[in-house]
Design a protein around this motif. Structure first.
Motif, short mmCIF file in Angstrom:
data_model
loop_
_atom_site.label_atom_id
_atom_site.label_comp_id
_atom_site.label_asym_id
_atom_site.label_seq_id
_atom_site.Cartn_x
_atom_site.Cartn_y
_atom_site.Cartn_z
N TRP A 60 0.83 -1.19 0.00
CA TRP A 60 0.00 0.00 0.00
C TRP A 60 0.87 1.25 0.00
N ASP A 61 0.48 2.26 -0.76
CA ASP A 61 1.18 3.53 -0.64
C ASP A 61 0.67 4.25 0.61
N VAL A 62 1.31 5.35 0.98
CA VAL A 62 1.02 5.99 2.26
C VAL A 62 -0.42 6.50 2.33
N ARG A 63 -0.96 6.96 1.22
CA ARG A 63 -2.34 7.48 1.23
C ARG A 63 -3.34 6.34 1.41
N ALA A 64 -3.13 5.26 0.69
CA ALA A 64 -4.04 4.11 0.84
C ALA A 64 -3.95 3.55 2.25
N GLU A 65 -2.74 3.49 2.78
CA GLU A 65 -2.56 2.98 4.14
C GLU A 65 -3.30 3.83 5.15
N ALA A 66 -3.17 5.15 5.04
CA ALA A 66 -3.85 6.05 5.97
C ALA A 66 -5.37 5.90 5.88
N ASP A 108 5.98 8.56 7.66
CA ASP A 108 5.75 8.79 6.24
C ASP A 108 5.55 10.29 5.98
N ASP A 109 4.95 10.63 4.86
CA ASP A 109 4.96 12.02 4.40
C ASP A 109 3.63 12.74 4.50
N LEU A 110 2.61 12.15 5.10
CA LEU A 110 1.35 12.86 5.24
C LEU A 110 1.44 13.86 6.39
N SER A 111 0.60 14.88 6.34
CA SER A 111 0.60 15.87 7.41
C SER A 111 -0.29 15.43 8.56
N ASP A 112 -0.02 15.98 9.73
CA ASP A 112 -0.87 15.70 10.89
C ASP A 112 -2.28 16.18 10.65
N ASP A 113 -2.42 17.32 9.98
CA ASP A 113 -3.75 17.84 9.68
C ASP A 113 -4.54 16.86 8.81
N ILE A 115 -4.21 13.54 8.68
CA ILE A 115 -4.60 12.40 9.51
C ILE A 115 -5.77 12.78 10.43
N LEU A 116 -5.71 13.96 11.03
CA LEU A 116 -6.77 14.38 11.93
C LEU A 116 -8.07 14.67 11.17
N SER A 117 -7.95 15.12 9.93
CA SER A 117 -9.16 15.32 9.12
C SER A 117 -9.86 14.00 8.84
N LEU A 118 -9.08 12.97 8.51
CA LEU A 118 -9.67 11.64 8.31
C LEU A 118 -10.32 11.16 9.60
N HIS A 119 -9.69 11.44 10.72
CA HIS A 119 -10.23 11.01 12.02
C HIS A 119 -11.53 11.74 12.33
N THR A 120 -11.62 12.99 11.98
CA THR A 120 -12.85 13.75 12.18
C THR A 120 -13.98 13.19 11.34
N ILE A 121 -13.68 12.87 10.08
CA ILE A 121 -14.70 12.31 9.18
C ILE A 121 -15.13 10.92 9.65
N GLY A 122 -14.16 10.08 9.98
CA GLY A 122 -14.47 8.68 10.25
C GLY A 122 -14.89 8.37 11.67
N SER A 123 -14.34 9.13 12.64
CA SER A 123 -14.53 8.75 14.05
C SER A 123 -14.92 9.92 14.94
N PHE A 124 -15.51 10.95 14.34
CA PHE A 124 -16.03 12.09 15.10
C PHE A 124 -14.97 12.77 15.95
#
Length: 210
Positions: A60-66, A108-113, A115-124
């Motif tokens: 998996w690339d980093v985006r798919a993994e995240a 990896d190379d993703l930003s903290d923002d 990752i936290l945006s995905l967390h807001t969408i997926g897990s409130f």
């Protein structure tokens, strides 16, 4: 006493799973309802995603993994963690959002923002009440990993030492950014010794004073 959400974080071989289990056992012995769980995993759907994430056959690339981690966490929160907290249970989890912040936005190379945006969408944007960050010297970690995995590391555990060094630094940075939530625990020594350190840190949460 209302429920609490407690997570254990740290690099590979720090002893998170052992300490999470020991704490859950102690809380249950005190008459509390406890859900012991892990990430990725904790529900049938999330466990299926775990197999995909850790299988060495997949690259998996980093985006798919995240995205996969975020999907697993979303299912975990929706079907296990959230209902347990709503019931007033205590939840003890081996890894949560901070692992994604350390591994995908630190190693990896993703930003903290991101990752936290995905967390807001997926897990409130659910965050733990307390996070124990376990750390130990490199030699001690290497010995534990050798005993645990031998020559068969999973897809993430088997990454180069430089990657895991970046992850470890990112965990320390996260703890420094949020000192009210993070509690650093020296993970050197036997599991019982480390457990005593966790219990001393837990005392205020259990209403036992500082």
């Amino acid at each position: 006493m209302s429920g609490r959400f407690i997570t254990f974080e740290g690099g590979e071989g720090a002893g998170k799973s052992t300490q999470a289990r020991m704490l859950a056992d102690l809380l249950e012995a005190r008459g509390l309802n406890v859900v012991l769980t892990r990430e990725p995993g904790g529900t049938p759907g999330a466990e299926a995603i775990r197999e995909l994430l850790l299988d060495n056959r997949h690259d998996w690339d980093v985006r798919a993994e995240a995205l996969l981690f975020a999907a697993a966490r979303s299912d975990h929160v929706e079907n296990a963690i959230g209902p347990a907290l709503d019931r007033g249970d205590w939840v003890v989890c081996d890894r949560f959002i901070d692992s994604s912040r350390a591994y995908q936005a630190g190693g990896d190379d993703l930003s903290d923002d991101a990752i936290l945006s995905l967390h807001t969408i997926g897990s409130f944007a659910l965050m733990p009440d307390v996070t124990f960050l376990l750390y130990a010297e490199t030699d001690a970690i290497a010995s534990r990993l050798a005993a645990r995995d031998g020559d068969e590391s999973d897809r993430i555990g088997g990454r180069p030492a430089e990657y895991h060094a970046r992850v470890a630094q990112r965990f320390r940075d996260l703890a420094a950014m949020d000192p009210e939530r993070f509690i650093l625990i020296d993970a050197s020594g036997t599991p019982d010794v480390v457990h005593e350190r966790v219990l001393r840190a837990m005392a205020p949460l259990l209403g036992e004073g500082g």
